[in-house]
Design a protein around this motif. Structure first.
Motif, PDB file in Angstrom:
ATOM      1  N   GLU A  96       0.577  -1.016  -0.645  1.00 45.05           N
ATOM      2  CA  GLU A  96      -0.183   0.154   0.296  1.00 45.05           C
ATOM      3  C   GLU A  96       1.100   1.488   0.174  1.00 45.05           C
ATOM      4  OE1 GLU A  96      -2.146  -0.550   2.998  1.00 45.05           O
ATOM      5  OE2 GLU A  96      -3.961  -1.707   2.144  1.00 45.05           O
ATOM      6  N   ALA A  97       1.833   1.336   0.999  1.00 40.27           N
ATOM      7  CA  ALA A  97       2.393   1.910   1.175  1.00 40.27           C
ATOM      8  C   ALA A  97       3.940   2.744  -0.616  1.00 40.27           C
ATOM      9  CB  ALA A  97       3.832   2.197   2.252  1.00 40.27           C
ATOM     10  N   ARG A  98       3.974   1.221  -0.943  1.00 41.84           N
ATOM     11  CA  ARG A  98       4.401   1.769  -2.384  1.00 41.84           C
ATOM     12  C   ARG A  98       3.804   2.119  -3.746  1.00 41.84           C
ATOM     13  NH1 ARG A  98       8.806   2.780  -5.023  1.00 41.84           N
ATOM     14  NH2 ARG A  98       9.406   1.387  -7.145  1.00 41.84           N
ATOM     15  N   ILE A  99       2.481   1.774  -3.193  1.00 44.94           N
ATOM     16  CA  ILE A  99       1.093   2.206  -4.473  1.00 44.94           C
ATOM     17  C   ILE A  99       1.362   3.536  -4.467  1.00 44.94           C
ATOM     18  CG2 ILE A  99      -1.191   2.496  -5.059  1.00 44.94           C
ATOM     19  CD1 ILE A  99      -0.759  -1.014  -4.361  1.00 44.94           C
ATOM     20  N   LYS A 100       0.780   4.446  -2.498  1.00 44.64           N
ATOM     21  CA  LYS A 100       0.663   6.009  -2.339  1.00 44.64           C
ATOM     22  C   LYS A 100       2.148   6.234  -3.728  1.00 44.64           C
ATOM     23  CE  LYS A 100      -1.349   5.620   1.474  1.00 44.64           C
ATOM     24  NZ  LYS A 100      -1.878   5.558   2.782  1.00 44.64           N
ATOM     25  N   GLU A 101       3.231   5.513  -3.330  1.00 41.34           N
ATOM     26  CA  GLU A 101       4.292   6.346  -4.165  1.00 41.34           C
ATOM     27  C   GLU A 101       4.407   6.601  -5.266  1.00 41.34           C
ATOM     28  OE1 GLU A 101       8.023   4.064  -2.598  1.00 41.34           O
ATOM     29  OE2 GLU A 101       7.458   4.863  -0.550  1.00 41.34           O
ATOM     30  N   LEU A 102       4.375   5.155  -5.486  1.00 37.87           N
ATOM     31  CA  LEU A 102       4.139   5.740  -7.382  1.00 37.87           C
ATOM     32  C   LEU A 102       2.109   6.013  -7.834  1.00 37.87           C
ATOM     33  CD1 LEU A 102       4.306   1.522  -7.555  1.00 37.87           C
ATOM     34  CD2 LEU A 102       5.831   3.335  -8.314  1.00 37.87           C
ATOM     35  N   LYS A 103       1.488   6.378  -7.648  1.00 35.19           N
ATOM     36  CA  LYS A 103       0.382   7.395  -7.590  1.00 35.19           C
ATOM     37  C   LYS A 103       0.871   8.701  -7.911  1.00 35.19           C
ATOM     38  CE  LYS A 103      -3.293   4.551  -6.142  1.00 35.19           C
ATOM     39  NZ  LYS A 103      -5.004   4.554  -5.710  1.00 35.19           N
ATOM     40  N   LYS A 104       1.600   8.792  -6.845  1.00 42.80           N
ATOM     41  CA  LYS A 104       3.147  10.481  -6.874  1.00 42.80           C
ATOM     42  C   LYS A 104       3.610  10.496  -8.081  1.00 42.80           C
ATOM     43  CE  LYS A 104       2.461  11.211  -2.008  1.00 42.80           C
ATOM     44  NZ  LYS A 104       3.634  11.053  -0.042  1.00 42.80           N
ATOM     45  N   VAL A 105       4.645   8.936  -8.422  1.00 42.34           N
ATOM     46  CA  VAL A 105       6.260   9.439  -9.094  1.00 42.34           C
ATOM     47  C   VAL A 105       4.485  10.093 -10.672  1.00 42.34           C
ATOM     48  CG1 VAL A 105       6.770   8.474 -10.889  1.00 42.34           C
ATOM     49  CG2 VAL A 105       7.276   8.589  -8.436  1.00 42.34           C
ATOM     50  N   ILE A 106       3.833   8.725 -10.871  1.00 44.40           N
ATOM     51  CA  ILE A 106       2.419   9.488 -12.514  1.00 44.40           C
ATOM     52  C   ILE A 106       1.795  10.903 -11.922  1.00 44.40           C
ATOM     53  CG2 ILE A 106       0.897   8.068 -12.562  1.00 44.40           C
ATOM     54  CD1 ILE A 106       0.770   5.621 -11.638  1.00 44.40           C
ATOM     55  N   LYS A 107       1.660  11.215 -10.855  1.00 45.74           N
ATOM     56  CA  LYS A 107       1.028  12.524 -10.800  1.00 45.74           C
ATOM     57  C   LYS A 107       1.732  13.229 -11.593  1.00 45.74           C
ATOM     58  CE  LYS A 107      -1.936  14.771  -8.120  1.00 45.74           C
ATOM     59  NZ  LYS A 107      -2.553  15.185  -6.912  1.00 45.74           N
ATOM     60  N   GLY A 108       3.313  12.794 -10.434  1.00 40.26           N
ATOM     61  CA  GLY A 108       4.380  14.070 -11.347  1.00 40.26           C
ATOM     62  C   GLY A 108       4.833  13.345 -13.175  1.00 40.26           C
ATOM     63  N   LEU A 109       5.006  12.948 -13.140  1.00 36.59           N
ATOM     64  CA  LEU A 109       5.100  12.737 -14.826  1.00 36.59           C
ATOM     65  C   LEU A 109       3.939  12.953 -15.381  1.00 36.59           C
ATOM     66  CD1 LEU A 109       6.813   9.062 -14.622  1.00 36.59           C
ATOM     67  CD2 LEU A 109       7.734  11.147 -14.994  1.00 36.59           C
TER      68      LEU A 109
END
Length: 115
Positions: A96-109
């Motif tokens: 779940e923590a990793r998914i949150k991190e990846l969502k932030k990365v996707i949002k940034g991209l």
């Protein structure tokens, strides 16, 4: 527990080559009472435990040993299940923590792409 003790009594009686009636006489109980104990239908063996141990030359622990072993195995299984559940919960939290991190990365991209 009654069934385990009953089976143990049956084994002990047979090892001494005794009939149910003979075992009942040695324990000073009726044959029908003894038969019910052996079948696991009665817990009255508990009130005769000292006599049983004397007649068959065993300790009370030996009489209920299978019950103790079953309880230990059950506790062990519960501990394993608890540990597995704890590990599963930790893994889920990490994902779940990793998914949150990846969502932030996707949002940034996505933001960079728009620029």
């Amino acid at each position: 527990m009654n069934l385990v003790v009953g089976n143990k009594l049956k084994q002990l009686r047979r090892s001494k080559d005794l009939s149910q009636e003979q075992a009942a006489n040695l324990l000073e109980v009726s044959q029908s009472t003894y038969a019910r104990i052996e079948r696991g239908e009665s817990s009255s063996w508990a009130s005769h435990i000292n006599k049983i141990c004397t007649v068959f030359k065993i300790s009370p622990e030996e009489l209920v040993k299978n019950v103790i072993a079953e309880n230990r195995e059950e506790i062990s299984n519960l501990n394993e299940t608890f540990i597995i559940n704890q590990l599963s919960d930790k893994i889920i939290e990490q994902y779940e923590a990793r998914i949150k991190e990846l969502k932030k990365v996707i949002k940034g991209l996505k933001k960079k792409r728009k620029l």
